[in-house]
Scaffold this motif. Sequence first.
Motif, PDB file in Angstrom:
ATOM      1  N   ASN A  81       1.048  -1.526   0.097  1.00  0.00           N
ATOM      2  CA  ASN A  81       0.410   0.243  -0.250  1.00  0.00           C
ATOM      3  C   ASN A  81       0.767   1.270   0.010  1.00  0.00           C
ATOM      4  O   ASN A  81       0.434   2.263  -1.011  1.00  0.00           O
ATOM      5  CB  ASN A  81      -1.096   0.220   1.207  1.00  0.00           C
ATOM      6  CG  ASN A  81      -2.098  -0.690   1.256  1.00  0.00           C
ATOM      7  OD1 ASN A  81      -2.405  -0.756   0.348  1.00  0.00           O
ATOM      8  ND2 ASN A  81      -3.013  -0.772   2.070  1.00  0.00           N
ATOM      9  N   CYS A  85       0.889   3.495  -3.496  1.00  0.00           N
ATOM     10  CA  CYS A  85       0.470   4.728  -2.932  1.00  0.00           C
ATOM     11  C   CYS A  85       1.089   5.861  -3.426  1.00  0.00           C
ATOM     12  O   CYS A  85       0.864   6.831  -3.827  1.00  0.00           O
ATOM     13  CB  CYS A  85      -0.353   4.657  -1.641  1.00  0.00           C
ATOM     14  SG  CYS A  85      -1.677   4.451  -1.406  1.00  0.00           S
ATOM     15  N   GLY A  90       0.624   9.031  -2.911  1.00  0.00           N
ATOM     16  CA  GLY A  90      -0.051   9.822  -1.693  1.00  0.00           C
ATOM     17  C   GLY A  90       0.741  10.618  -0.440  1.00  0.00           C
ATOM     18  O   GLY A  90       2.160  10.004  -1.369  1.00  0.00           O
ATOM     19  N   THR A  97       0.782   4.026   7.243  1.00  0.00           N
ATOM     20  CA  THR A  97       0.130   3.029   6.812  1.00  0.00           C
ATOM     21  C   THR A  97      -0.254   2.627   7.522  1.00  0.00           C
ATOM     22  O   THR A  97      -1.312   1.070   7.640  1.00  0.00           O
ATOM     23  CB  THR A  97       1.003   2.736   4.815  1.00  0.00           C
ATOM     24  OG1 THR A  97       1.287   4.016   4.464  1.00  0.00           O
ATOM     25  CG2 THR A  97       0.295   2.047   4.734  1.00  0.00           C
ATOM     26  N   LYS A 140      -6.845   5.321   1.114  1.00  0.00           N
ATOM     27  CA  LYS A 140      -7.526   6.563   0.633  1.00  0.00           C
ATOM     28  C   LYS A 140      -7.821   7.937   1.430  1.00  0.00           C
ATOM     29  O   LYS A 140      -6.929   8.253   1.127  1.00  0.00           O
ATOM     30  CB  LYS A 140      -9.208   5.881   0.274  1.00  0.00           C
ATOM     31  CG  LYS A 140      -9.708   7.301  -0.436  1.00  0.00           C
ATOM     32  CD  LYS A 140     -11.684   7.333  -0.477  1.00  0.00           C
ATOM     33  CE  LYS A 140     -11.975   8.417  -0.938  1.00  0.00           C
ATOM     34  NZ  LYS A 140     -11.972   9.716   0.155  1.00  0.00           N
ATOM     35  N   HIS A 143      -3.537   8.234   3.121  1.00  0.00           N
ATOM     36  CA  HIS A 143      -2.332   8.607   1.653  1.00  0.00           C
ATOM     37  C   HIS A 143      -2.995  10.011   1.541  1.00  0.00           C
ATOM     38  O   HIS A 143      -2.551  10.587   0.571  1.00  0.00           O
ATOM     39  CB  HIS A 143      -2.373   7.993   0.892  1.00  0.00           C
ATOM     40  CG  HIS A 143      -1.106   6.898   0.874  1.00  0.00           C
ATOM     41  ND1 HIS A 143       0.129   6.813   1.153  1.00  0.00           N
ATOM     42  CD2 HIS A 143      -1.110   5.486   2.193  1.00  0.00           C
ATOM     43  CE1 HIS A 143       0.766   5.818   1.893  1.00  0.00           C
ATOM     44  NE2 HIS A 143       0.150   5.388   2.060  1.00  0.00           N
ATOM     45  N   LYS A 149      -6.560   4.535  -6.430  1.00  0.00           N
ATOM     46  CA  LYS A 149      -5.682   5.259  -6.477  1.00  0.00           C
ATOM     47  C   LYS A 149      -5.641   3.899  -5.363  1.00  0.00           C
ATOM     48  O   LYS A 149      -4.682   3.335  -5.566  1.00  0.00           O
ATOM     49  CB  LYS A 149      -4.659   6.606  -6.194  1.00  0.00           C
ATOM     50  CG  LYS A 149      -5.199   6.722  -7.544  1.00  0.00           C
ATOM     51  CD  LYS A 149      -4.581   8.308  -7.119  1.00  0.00           C
ATOM     52  CE  LYS A 149      -4.158   9.084  -8.624  1.00  0.00           C
ATOM     53  NZ  LYS A 149      -3.500  10.618  -8.604  1.00  0.00           N
ATOM     54  N   ALA A 150      -6.519   4.094  -4.709  1.00  0.00           N
ATOM     55  CA  ALA A 150      -6.419   3.529  -3.053  1.00  0.00           C
ATOM     56  C   ALA A 150      -6.888   1.621  -2.978  1.00  0.00           C
ATOM     57  O   ALA A 150      -6.368   0.821  -2.498  1.00  0.00           O
ATOM     58  CB  ALA A 150      -7.560   3.853  -1.772  1.00  0.00           C
TER      59      ALA A 150
END
Length: 181
Positions: A81, A85, A90, A97, A140, A143, A149-150
């Motif tokens: 992630n 991201c 992100g 995270t 989401k 970031h 995008k997530a």
Amino acid sequence: MIENIIKAAILNKDIYPEFRNRPELVIQSLGTVAITAFSSAIYLHYKGTVINPESDFARLQMMAVAFSTIFVGMMMWSFINNTLCGLLGGEAEFRDTIRSTGIAYGPGVGLIFATIPLVGDYILLASLIWLLATVTNGVKATHNISIAKAAIPSVIGWFMSWILLPWLMIIGPYFTNPMID
């Protein structure tokens, strides 16, 4: 902790800025992952008893491996992630995270209910999909990126941590090896 688990489980994105800004909440995140790991170990113990009722040592060993696999999977999912991201714009650091992914593991508690006969497989599937949704929501919010995008890193990380890693560490060795009795 319970309140934050519930907030994450109902997809309340307002808890993630708190987890991003307060490093001491890593204890709550790891506690949530530990509860999920314990639920997963109980579920696999139940499944192991159904498949091979005579091997107590193999089931206990499998439970220990399952517990640690959940933690490794969470770290791997967090890394995926954070890396992807970051490439997609992100703004969070890896530690942020980890904390948001950890608290989003709240629906994993439902794995313990997957031991219910007849409906257990459906509960397992629902818990895993719900877990994907909560982590995606957490990524989401943490970031500060779009849901599309997530979703990309979340789906990849979910597959690796909940399908591939358990197969390599638990299901493959313990349920397909004829030498374990």
